[in-house]
Design a protein around this motif. Structure first.
Motif, short mmCIF file in Angstrom:
data_model
loop_
_atom_site.label_atom_id
_atom_site.label_comp_id
_atom_site.label_asym_id
_atom_site.label_seq_id
_atom_site.Cartn_x
_atom_site.Cartn_y
_atom_site.Cartn_z
N PRO A 67 0.81 -1.21 0.00
CA PRO A 67 0.00 0.00 0.00
C PRO A 67 0.85 1.27 0.00
O PRO A 67 1.92 1.31 0.60
N ALA A 68 0.35 2.26 -0.69
CA ALA A 68 0.90 3.62 -0.63
C ALA A 68 2.38 3.70 -0.96
O ALA A 68 3.12 4.42 -0.32
N VAL A 69 2.83 2.98 -1.98
CA VAL A 69 4.25 3.05 -2.35
C VAL A 69 4.53 4.13 -3.39
O VAL A 69 5.68 4.41 -3.68
N ASP A 70 3.50 4.74 -3.93
CA ASP A 70 3.68 5.80 -4.91
C ASP A 70 4.46 6.94 -4.27
O ASP A 70 4.08 7.46 -3.22
N PRO A 71 5.56 7.36 -4.90
CA PRO A 71 6.36 8.43 -4.29
C PRO A 71 5.63 9.77 -4.19
O PRO A 71 6.03 10.64 -3.43
N GLY A 72 4.54 9.93 -4.92
CA GLY A 72 3.79 11.17 -4.87
C GLY A 72 2.82 11.25 -3.70
O GLY A 72 2.19 12.27 -3.48
N ILE A 73 2.69 10.17 -2.95
CA ILE A 73 1.76 10.14 -1.82
C ILE A 73 2.44 10.75 -0.59
O ILE A 73 3.59 10.44 -0.29
#
Length: 135
Positions: A58-64
């Protein structure tokens, strides 16, 4: 047009528990297990079908942002972050098997007022899995 659903994504926060659930309880085959920097992306799917689920960290997107990561983690813990609908030709038989294998039951087979008969379980990450009776 000839378009199919190739992959859908659900978060997972415990690769071993995710594999045990999707392989051992749902009967899906593990098609890929890719690790990177201590994280795992696991691809599973029903035998003989081309569609796959990618179980991702979960939530590995660097933009998060950190706040967004916290909200996602909280929603997963509550079981309100992600869901998928599956279908079977034998809902009652499938439900009995899932229950016998220890699935986290959310709803027993029910005739819904909108015309669908379905049941629901949760995977180890809290994702809601609704399973409908197919015609």
């Amino acid at each position: 047009m000839d378009i199919i659903i190739q992959q859908a994504y659900l978060p997972q926060d415990d690769p071993d528990a995710a594999i045990a659930f999707y392989r051992d309880i749902l009967g899906f085959e593990v098609r890929n297990d890719v690790g990177y920097n201590g994280l795992h992306w696991i691809t599973v799917g029903p035998p003989g079908q081309p569609v796959s689920l990618v179980l991702h960290p979960p939530a590995v997107d660097p933009g998060i942002t950190d706040d967004e990561r916290r909200v996602i983690t909280e929603m997963m813990a509550k079981g309100t972050y992600a869901a998928i609908n599956l279908g079977t030709k034998d809902l009652d038989g499938t439900f009995e098997k899932l229950q016998a294998k220890g699935a986290d039951i959310v709803q027993e087979p029910t005739d819904q007022p909108y015309g669908v008969r379905d049941a629901a379980v949760r995977d180890p990450a809290g994702n809601l899995i609704r399973i409908a009776q197919m015609q």
